[in-house]
Write a protein that holds these residues in place. Sequence first.
Motif, PDB file in Angstrom:
ATOM      1  N   PRO A 166      -7.356  -2.134  -7.598  1.00 41.20           N
ATOM      2  CA  PRO A 166      -7.375  -0.728  -7.191  1.00 41.20           C
ATOM      3  C   PRO A 166      -6.455  -0.477  -6.004  1.00 41.20           C
ATOM      4  O   PRO A 166      -6.234  -1.360  -5.179  1.00 41.20           O
ATOM      5  CB  PRO A 166      -8.834  -0.479  -6.813  1.00 41.20           C
ATOM      6  N   ASN A 167      -5.916   0.716  -5.955  1.00 43.78           N
ATOM      7  CA  ASN A 167      -5.085   1.130  -4.837  1.00 43.78           C
ATOM      8  C   ASN A 167      -6.002   1.425  -3.658  1.00 43.78           C
ATOM      9  O   ASN A 167      -6.951   2.185  -3.800  1.00 43.78           O
ATOM     10  CB  ASN A 167      -4.304   2.386  -5.216  1.00 43.78           C
ATOM     11  N   ALA A 168      -5.759   0.816  -2.537  1.00 41.22           N
ATOM     12  CA  ALA A 168      -6.622   1.040  -1.375  1.00 41.22           C
ATOM     13  C   ALA A 168      -5.809   0.897  -0.094  1.00 41.22           C
ATOM     14  O   ALA A 168      -4.922   0.058  -0.002  1.00 41.22           O
ATOM     15  CB  ALA A 168      -7.767   0.035  -1.372  1.00 41.22           C
ATOM     16  N   LEU A 169      -6.130   1.722   0.865  1.00 39.47           N
ATOM     17  CA  LEU A 169      -5.470   1.644   2.162  1.00 39.47           C
ATOM     18  C   LEU A 169      -6.003   0.440   2.934  1.00 39.47           C
ATOM     19  O   LEU A 169      -7.161   0.053   2.771  1.00 39.47           O
ATOM     20  CB  LEU A 169      -5.721   2.921   2.957  1.00 39.47           C
ATOM     21  N   PRO A 170      -5.179  -0.153   3.775  1.00 39.25           N
ATOM     22  CA  PRO A 170      -5.658  -1.287   4.569  1.00 39.25           C
ATOM     23  C   PRO A 170      -6.729  -0.851   5.565  1.00 39.25           C
ATOM     24  O   PRO A 170      -6.781   0.306   5.962  1.00 39.25           O
ATOM     25  CB  PRO A 170      -4.407  -1.785   5.293  1.00 39.25           C
TER      26      PRO A 170
ATOM     27  N   PRO B   1       0.841  -1.206   0.000  1.00 44.23           N
ATOM     28  CA  PRO B   1       0.000   0.000   0.000  1.00 44.23           C
ATOM     29  C   PRO B   1       0.873   1.253   0.000  1.00 44.23           C
ATOM     30  O   PRO B   1       1.888   1.315   0.688  1.00 44.23           O
ATOM     31  CB  PRO B   1      -0.794  -0.117   1.311  1.00 44.23           C
ATOM     32  N   GLY B   2       0.493   2.218  -0.827  1.00 39.66           N
ATOM     33  CA  GLY B   2       1.221   3.473  -0.898  1.00 39.66           C
ATOM     34  C   GLY B   2       2.332   3.508  -1.936  1.00 39.66           C
ATOM     35  O   GLY B   2       2.909   4.551  -2.195  1.00 39.66           O
ATOM     36  N   VAL B   3       2.643   2.352  -2.562  1.00 42.44           N
ATOM     37  CA  VAL B   3       3.686   2.334  -3.590  1.00 42.44           C
ATOM     38  C   VAL B   3       3.106   2.907  -4.884  1.00 42.44           C
ATOM     39  O   VAL B   3       2.037   2.502  -5.329  1.00 42.44           O
ATOM     40  CB  VAL B   3       4.223   0.898  -3.823  1.00 42.44           C
ATOM     41  N   ASN B   4       3.817   3.842  -5.475  1.00 41.99           N
ATOM     42  CA  ASN B   4       3.393   4.491  -6.711  1.00 41.99           C
ATOM     43  C   ASN B   4       3.669   3.550  -7.885  1.00 41.99           C
ATOM     44  O   ASN B   4       4.827   3.194  -8.139  1.00 41.99           O
ATOM     45  CB  ASN B   4       4.138   5.818  -6.875  1.00 41.99           C
ATOM     46  N   THR B   5       2.610   3.145  -8.608  1.00 37.39           N
ATOM     47  CA  THR B   5       2.734   2.187  -9.710  1.00 37.39           C
ATOM     48  C   THR B   5       3.654   2.704 -10.811  1.00 37.39           C
ATOM     49  O   THR B   5       4.507   1.967 -11.311  1.00 37.39           O
ATOM     50  CB  THR B   5       1.340   1.872 -10.301  1.00 37.39           C
ATOM     51  N   LYS B   6       3.492   3.960 -11.205  1.00 37.08           N
ATOM     52  CA  LYS B   6       4.327   4.513 -12.276  1.00 37.08           C
ATOM     53  C   LYS B   6       5.799   4.514 -11.882  1.00 37.08           C
ATOM     54  O   LYS B   6       6.667   4.180 -12.686  1.00 37.08           O
ATOM     55  CB  LYS B   6       3.864   5.929 -12.636  1.00 37.08           C
ATOM     56  N   ARG B   7       6.094   4.867 -10.651  1.00 37.84           N
ATOM     57  CA  ARG B   7       7.478   4.865 -10.171  1.00 37.84           C
ATOM     58  C   ARG B   7       8.033   3.435 -10.142  1.00 37.84           C
ATOM     59  O   ARG B   7       9.184   3.195 -10.503  1.00 37.84           O
ATOM     60  CB  ARG B   7       7.553   5.503  -8.785  1.00 37.84           C
ATOM     61  N   PHE B   8       7.206   2.484  -9.737  1.00 43.40           N
ATOM     62  CA  PHE B   8       7.614   1.082  -9.698  1.00 43.40           C
ATOM     63  C   PHE B   8       7.992   0.606 -11.102  1.00 43.40           C
ATOM     64  O   PHE B   8       9.032  -0.038 -11.287  1.00 43.40           O
ATOM     65  CB  PHE B   8       6.474   0.230  -9.115  1.00 43.40           C
ATOM     66  N   ILE B   9       7.177   0.932 -12.102  1.00 45.87           N
ATOM     67  CA  ILE B   9       7.464   0.530 -13.483  1.00 45.87           C
ATOM     68  C   ILE B   9       8.720   1.221 -14.001  1.00 45.87           C
ATOM     69  O   ILE B   9       9.534   0.608 -14.694  1.00 45.87           O
ATOM     70  CB  ILE B   9       6.241   0.793 -14.391  1.00 45.87           C
ATOM     71  N   ARG B  10       8.899   2.492 -13.662  1.00 44.28           N
ATOM     72  CA  ARG B  10      10.134   3.198 -14.062  1.00 44.28           C
ATOM     73  C   ARG B  10      11.368   2.486 -13.520  1.00 44.28           C
ATOM     74  O   ARG B  10      12.371   2.319 -14.220  1.00 44.28           O
ATOM     75  CB  ARG B  10      10.110   4.643 -13.571  1.00 44.28           C
ATOM     76  N   ARG B  11      11.299   2.046 -12.276  1.00 44.16           N
ATOM     77  CA  ARG B  11      12.428   1.329 -11.679  1.00 44.16           C
ATOM     78  C   ARG B  11      12.685   0.005 -12.399  1.00 44.16           C
ATOM     79  O   ARG B  11      13.832  -0.391 -12.605  1.00 44.16           O
ATOM     80  CB  ARG B  11      12.186   1.080 -10.193  1.00 44.16           C
ATOM     81  N   LEU B  12      11.608  -0.694 -12.790  1.00 43.78           N
ATOM     82  CA  LEU B  12      11.770  -1.935 -13.551  1.00 43.78           C
ATOM     83  C   LEU B  12      12.474  -1.665 -14.872  1.00 43.78           C
ATOM     84  O   LEU B  12      13.388  -2.391 -15.269  1.00 43.78           O
ATOM     85  CB  LEU B  12      10.410  -2.582 -13.839  1.00 43.78           C
ATOM     86  N   LYS B  13      12.052  -0.620 -15.569  1.00 50.34           N
ATOM     87  CA  LYS B  13      12.662  -0.264 -16.849  1.00 50.34           C
ATOM     88  C   LYS B  13      14.143   0.059 -16.681  1.00 50.34           C
ATOM     89  O   LYS B  13      14.961  -0.308 -17.528  1.00 50.34           O
ATOM     90  CB  LYS B  13      11.924   0.915 -17.489  1.00 50.34           C
ATOM     91  N   LEU B  14      14.493   0.735 -15.587  1.00 55.19           N
ATOM     92  CA  LEU B  14      15.895   1.048 -15.323  1.00 55.19           C
ATOM     93  C   LEU B  14      16.716  -0.218 -15.081  1.00 55.19           C
ATOM     94  O   LEU B  14      17.884  -0.292 -15.456  1.00 55.19           O
ATOM     95  CB  LEU B  14      16.030   1.994 -14.134  1.00 55.19           C
ATOM     96  N   LYS B  15      16.097  -1.217 -14.464  1.00 58.50           N
ATOM     97  CA  LYS B  15      16.801  -2.483 -14.223  1.00 58.50           C
ATOM     98  C   LYS B  15      16.985  -3.270 -15.524  1.00 58.50           C
ATOM     99  O   LYS B  15      17.990  -3.942 -15.708  1.00 58.50           O
ATOM    100  CB  LYS B  15      16.044  -3.331 -13.198  1.00 58.50           C
ATOM    101  N   ILE B  16      16.000  -3.199 -16.412  1.00 56.54           N
ATOM    102  CA  ILE B  16      16.054  -3.966 -17.660  1.00 56.54           C
ATOM    103  C   ILE B  16      17.007  -3.322 -18.662  1.00 56.54           C
ATOM    104  O   ILE B  16      17.773  -4.005 -19.331  1.00 56.54           O
ATOM    105  CB  ILE B  16      14.641  -4.118 -18.263  1.00 56.54           C
ATOM    106  N   LEU B  17      16.945  -2.002 -18.791  1.00 51.85           N
ATOM    107  CA  LEU B  17      17.805  -1.235 -19.700  1.00 51.85           C
ATOM    108  C   LEU B  17      17.837  -1.809 -21.115  1.00 51.85           C
ATOM    109  O   LEU B  17      18.901  -2.069 -21.674  1.00 51.85           O
ATOM    110  CB  LEU B  17      19.229  -1.131 -19.147  1.00 51.85           C
TER     111      LEU B  17
END
Length: 179
Positions: free
Chosen positions: A85-89, A56-72
Motif C-alpha cells: 500500500p501507498n503510505a507516507l513515512p 513515497p509519493g511516486v504515482n504507480t500508473k505514471r511509473f508504469i507509463r514511463r517503463l512502457k515508453l522505455k520498452i517501446l
Amino acid sequence: NKVWLHPVRRIILKRQALLLSEVISTTQLTNIYNPTAPPNVIPNEAAAYFDCRLLPGVNTKRFIRRLKLKILNSKVKIEIVDQSPNALPTKPGVVFTTIEKALQKAYPGSEALPVLFPATTDNSFFRSVGIASYGILPLELNQDLIKTVHGTNECIPVPVIFKGIEAYKILMWSLVNGK
C-alpha cells in the motif's frame, strides 16, 4: 531536490549504489521464466519479474507509463503482481528520539536516520492504516554485508546478531521505561 542538482546527485550516488534507493525509485530484475525448449528456439512467450521500489509519493500508473515508453514494444505487457500500500513515512517524534538514544547507548557514536531502507518496506502496511512504524535493524553492517541482503548468499555473522540482540534489549527497556 533542485532540478539543476539532479545530474550531480546521480554522479555521486552512482559511486554509492547502496544510497541510490534512498533518493530514486528503483527497478531490479529478479526472475525470468521461459518455456522449456532447445537453445535455438525463440519462445512465443516468456515472463520477467521486476522488484520495483517506489519512493513515497511516486504515482504507480505514471511509473508504469514511463517503463512502457522505455520498452517501446507493443508485445510486452506490464502488470502488477503484488503491491504494497501507498503510505507516507512516519514522522520522527518522541518514539523516534527514544529509539535514537537507545541505539546510541548500544552503538556509541552512531546516528539514527529517518530513511526508507529497501529491506524494511513492510512497514507501509501499518502506515497505510494509520499506525506509526519504524523499521529498525540495529546491526552493524559493512557494505559487503549490505550487498548480500535478499541475495543468494545473504548472511549476517553471529557476533553481529548477538550485538543486535543487545541493542534490542536496550531499546525495549528504553521504550517501556520512557527513557
